[in-house]
Design an enzyme around this catalytic site. Structure first.
Site, PDB file in Angstrom:
ATOM      1  N   GLU A 250      47.669 -23.663  45.334  1.00 45.87           N
ATOM      2  CA  GLU A 250      47.104 -25.203  45.081  1.00 45.87           C
ATOM      3  C   GLU A 250      46.338 -24.260  44.388  1.00 45.87           C
ATOM      4  O   GLU A 250      45.280 -25.461  43.536  1.00 45.87           O
ATOM      5  CB  GLU A 250      46.989 -25.601  46.113  1.00 45.87           C
TER       6      GLU A 250
ATOM      7  N   SER B 223      39.684 -20.243  43.345  1.00 37.87           N
ATOM      8  CA  SER B 223      40.254 -19.242  41.930  1.00 37.87           C
ATOM      9  C   SER B 223      39.303 -18.244  42.771  1.00 37.87           C
ATOM     10  O   SER B 223      39.067 -17.934  43.907  1.00 37.87           O
ATOM     11  CB  SER B 223      37.954 -19.661  41.609  1.00 37.87           C
TER      12      SER B 223
ATOM     13  N   ARG C 194      31.979 -18.530  55.932  1.00 31.39           N
ATOM     14  CA  ARG C 194      31.517 -19.837  55.394  1.00 31.39           C
ATOM     15  C   ARG C 194      29.731 -19.739  55.524  1.00 31.39           C
ATOM     16  O   ARG C 194      29.672 -19.313  55.589  1.00 31.39           O
ATOM     17  CB  ARG C 194      31.972 -19.922  57.148  1.00 31.39           C
TER      18      ARG C 194
HETATM   19  C1  LIG Z   1      35.673 -23.289  57.857  1.00 32.05           C
HETATM   20  C2  LIG Z   1      36.602 -23.586  58.904  1.00 32.05           C
HETATM   21  C3  LIG Z   1      38.190 -23.009  58.405  1.00 32.05           C
HETATM   22  C4  LIG Z   1      36.357 -24.111  59.540  1.00 32.05           C
HETATM   23  O1  LIG Z   1      37.010 -24.383  60.398  1.00 32.05           O
HETATM   24  P1  LIG Z   1      37.355 -24.048  62.061  1.00 32.05           P
HETATM   25  O2  LIG Z   1      38.765 -24.980  62.485  1.00 32.05           O
HETATM   26  O3  LIG Z   1      37.443 -22.468  62.326  1.00 32.05           O
HETATM   27  O4  LIG Z   1      36.351 -24.532  63.046  1.00 32.05           O
HETATM   28  P2  LIG Z   1      35.410 -25.447  63.798  1.00 32.05           P
HETATM   29  O5  LIG Z   1      36.358 -26.022  64.542  1.00 32.05           O
HETATM   30  O6  LIG Z   1      35.257 -26.376  62.402  1.00 32.05           O
HETATM   31  O7  LIG Z   1      34.362 -25.634  63.811  1.00 32.05           O
HETATM   32  C5  LIG Z   1      33.650 -24.287  64.572  1.00 32.05           C
HETATM   33  C6  LIG Z   1      32.503 -24.376  64.811  1.00 32.05           C
HETATM   34  O8  LIG Z   1      31.838 -23.772  64.058  1.00 32.05           O
HETATM   35  C7  LIG Z   1      31.162 -24.884  62.766  1.00 32.05           C
HETATM   36  N1  LIG Z   1      30.987 -25.023  61.720  1.00 32.05           N
HETATM   37  C8  LIG Z   1      32.341 -25.281  60.890  1.00 32.05           C
HETATM   38  N2  LIG Z   1      31.954 -24.997  59.713  1.00 32.05           N
HETATM   39  C9  LIG Z   1      30.921 -24.972  59.763  1.00 32.05           C
HETATM   40  C10 LIG Z   1      29.688 -24.373  59.013  1.00 32.05           C
HETATM   41  N3  LIG Z   1      29.768 -24.325  57.748  1.00 32.05           N
HETATM   42  N4  LIG Z   1      28.604 -23.886  58.959  1.00 32.05           N
HETATM   43  C11 LIG Z   1      28.048 -23.779  60.748  1.00 32.05           C
HETATM   44  N5  LIG Z   1      28.387 -24.514  61.790  1.00 32.05           N
HETATM   45  C12 LIG Z   1      30.399 -24.404  61.828  1.00 32.05           C
HETATM   46  C13 LIG Z   1      31.813 -26.540  64.507  1.00 32.05           C
HETATM   47  O9  LIG Z   1      30.465 -26.947  64.028  1.00 32.05           O
HETATM   48  C14 LIG Z   1      31.766 -25.840  66.061  1.00 32.05           C
HETATM   49  O10 LIG Z   1      30.690 -25.532  66.142  1.00 32.05           O
HETATM   50  P3  LIG Z   1      30.616 -26.277  67.537  1.00 32.05           P
HETATM   51  O11 LIG Z   1      31.155 -24.517  68.378  1.00 32.05           O
HETATM   52  O12 LIG Z   1      29.328 -25.819  67.796  1.00 32.05           O
HETATM   53  O13 LIG Z   1      31.189 -27.503  67.784  1.00 32.05           O
HETATM   54  C15 LIG Z   1      37.172 -25.368  57.917  1.00 32.05           C
HETATM   55  O14 LIG Z   1      36.219 -26.036  57.561  1.00 32.05           O
HETATM   56  C16 LIG Z   1      38.018 -24.733  56.300  1.00 32.05           C
HETATM   57  O15 LIG Z   1      37.004 -24.719  55.608  1.00 32.05           O
HETATM   58  N6  LIG Z   1      38.677 -24.939  56.557  1.00 32.05           N
HETATM   59  C17 LIG Z   1      39.520 -25.051  55.038  1.00 32.05           C
HETATM   60  C18 LIG Z   1      40.715 -25.420  54.926  1.00 32.05           C
HETATM   61  C19 LIG Z   1      41.688 -25.639  53.623  1.00 32.05           C
HETATM   62  O16 LIG Z   1      40.868 -25.655  52.624  1.00 32.05           O
HETATM   63  N7  LIG Z   1      42.185 -25.449  53.075  1.00 32.05           N
HETATM   64  C20 LIG Z   1      43.298 -25.854  52.062  1.00 32.05           C
HETATM   65  C21 LIG Z   1      44.091 -26.545  51.905  1.00 32.05           C
HETATM   66  S1  LIG Z   1      44.566 -27.167  50.465  1.00 32.05           S
HETATM   67  C22 LIG Z   1      44.538 -28.894  50.091  1.00 32.05           C
HETATM   68  O17 LIG Z   1      44.312 -30.197  50.853  1.00 32.05           O
HETATM   69  C23 LIG Z   1      44.636 -29.646  48.329  1.00 32.05           C
HETATM   70  C24 LIG Z   1      43.195 -30.634  48.048  1.00 32.05           C
HETATM   71  C25 LIG Z   1      43.189 -30.225  46.450  1.00 32.05           C
HETATM   72  O18 LIG Z   1      44.116 -30.750  45.869  1.00 32.05           O
HETATM   73  O19 LIG Z   1      41.928 -30.106  46.439  1.00 32.05           O
HETATM   74  O1  LIG Z   2      54.806 -29.734  48.886  1.00 30.90           O
HETATM   75  C1  LIG Z   2      53.996 -30.452  48.350  1.00 30.90           C
HETATM   76  O2  LIG Z   2      54.857 -31.215  48.271  1.00 30.90           O
HETATM   77  C2  LIG Z   2      52.690 -30.094  49.065  1.00 30.90           C
HETATM   78  N1  LIG Z   2      52.857 -31.403  49.163  1.00 30.90           N
HETATM   79  C3  LIG Z   2      51.566 -30.910  49.929  1.00 30.90           C
HETATM   80  C4  LIG Z   2      50.850 -32.547  49.105  1.00 30.90           C
HETATM   81  O3  LIG Z   2      50.878 -33.309  48.513  1.00 30.90           O
HETATM   82  O4  LIG Z   2      49.278 -32.776  50.009  1.00 30.90           O
HETATM   83  C5  LIG Z   2      49.690 -29.746  49.591  1.00 30.90           C
HETATM   84  C6  LIG Z   2      50.736 -28.746  49.749  1.00 30.90           C
HETATM   85  C7  LIG Z   2      52.400 -28.874  49.246  1.00 30.90           C
END
Ligand SMILES: CC(C)(COP(=O)(O)OP(=O)(O)OC[C@H]1O[C@@H](n2cnc3c(N)ncnc32)[C@H](O)[C@@H]1OP(=O)(O)O)[C@@H](O)C(=O)NCCC(=O)NCCSC(=O)CCC(=O)O
Ligand SMILES: O=C(O)C1=N[C@H](C(=O)O)CCC1
Ligand SMILES: [Mg+2]
Length: 315
Positions: A190, A210, A288
């Protein structure tokens, strides 16, 4: 040992004799047999197109993969080898490819020369035909030349010929894949896979992510992602990542950024820092931005990285 490939194709040639493109339906690795004949299907497609001002002619090309592309049909064969998955990114010499390729108006009626294009449009209009222009570029859309099995591509404009998409790859609308780049296995894309970038099996390039390229802007280090790694939505990657890594959504990891290695202290009990480039290729790292201190942090993770949703990759 010499690495070679060969194929029959259909070239589009403009009024000045310039080759605009070449389509190779069935490229083959290795030496051509001594005797070979053009496929009937291609011979039947030879024609002159008065409206576009081009001729379409059968060509035969045999190339050495390790030599730089010599002309347009040669460069197109290399791009086809990548998109047919006969070679992986970096598996064929593409030195100087921008200098070899012709800049083309890519239309719904096929490729046209840039020079004199308005006259082509006018001739089409005179026949009640409306041309849609998809782009003016040196590279065409991959799916107009190659549709690989097992992939979904939500927006055809976003994948250039020369992309390498493994079965199980899904490219959402915001995704992009340049030539000599792509996926080696099941992957959700994506975000943008820049030229030369390779993404390993099971990895996810989140929305708008990116990945720094090397064609322009000064970057020299070609980036790759290992397996089961995740680039969060709107993140950025300036170093190669190993397996099972995560970059937090919204965080740009540039190579020179100084990173706090969470959980490590020196002999005096002070936090240990490194440059992000020193962590290149390491496995199991979460990058992070500490939301309280603002510091960029690297947290060592245990176990596997992300797991993709199989339903989105059964293509
Ligand atoms: C960085 C992570 C991976 C962290 O997630 P995790 O599940 O590993 O950890 P968590 O359970 O949230 O957090 C564990 C502990 O770390 C802390 N913690 C988490 N992030 C922190 C930060 N930045 N700074 C300080 N502390 C932090 C929490 O509060 C928690 O603390 P305590 O232990 O004290 O409680 C997440 O936030 C993230 O960014 N994930 C990316 C997901 C993503 O973007 N997917 C792509 C989808 S693409 C999409 O959706 C399309 C959208 C679009 O088109 O734009
Ligand atoms: O393959 C698809 O369709 C996807 N859909 C999700 C959405 O729309 O949130 C994102 C990932 C792929
Ligand atoms: Mg579009």
């Amino acid at each position: 040992m010499t690495r070679t490939a060969h194929a029959y194709g259909l070239a589009t040639i403009d009024a000045t004799g310039t080759v605009l493109d070449t389509w190779y339906p069935s490229p083959v690795l290795g030496e051509a047999p001594d005797k070979h004949r053009a496929p009937e299907q291609l011979k039947a497609a030879e024609r002159h197109d008065d409206l576009r001002g081009v001729s379409v002619e059968v060509v035969f090309k045999a190339i050495d993969l390790d030599e730089a592309p010599a002309d347009v049909p040669d460069a197109y064969l290399r791009l086809h080898l990548l998109s047919h998955r006969l070679v992986q990114p970096h598996g064929v010499n593409l030195d100087g490819v921008f200098g070899v390729l012709t800049n083309v108006v890519w239309t719904s009626e096929g490729p046209c020369a840039v020079e004199g294009f308005e006259a082509v449009r006018a001739r089409m209009r005179a026949f009640g035909r409306h041309l849609t222009v998809f782009g003016v570029d040196k590279f065409p859309r991959m799916v107009d030349y190659v549709v690989p099995s097992g992939v979904r591509i939500a927006d055809a404009d976003r994948v250039r010929l020369g992309a390498h998409l493994a079965p199980g790859t899904t490219i959402m609308h915001e995704g992009f894949v340049n030539f000599n780049a792509g996926t080696l296995g099941v992957s959700m894309v994506e975000g943008r896979i820049s030229a030369g970038v390779v993404v390993g099996n099971g990895s996810d390039v989140g929305g708008g992510a990116s990945i720094m390229g090397t064609l322009s802007g000064g970057g020299k280090h070609v980036i790759s992602l290992g397996e089961r790694s995740l680039l969060g939505a709107n993140s950025g990657l300036g170093i190669p990542l190993g397996d099972d890594c995560i970059v937090e959504a919204g965080l740009y990891v540039t190579a020179g950024s100084k990173v706090v290695l969470v959980g490590q202290t020196d002999d005096d009990g002070n936090p240990v820092t490194a440059k992000a480039r020193d962590l290149a290729g390491q496995n199991g790292i979460l990058f992070r931005r500490n939301s309280l201190t603002g510091a960029l942090e690297a947290v060592q993770r245990q176990g596997k990285g992300i797991e993709l949703n199989a339903a989105l990759h059964t293509n």
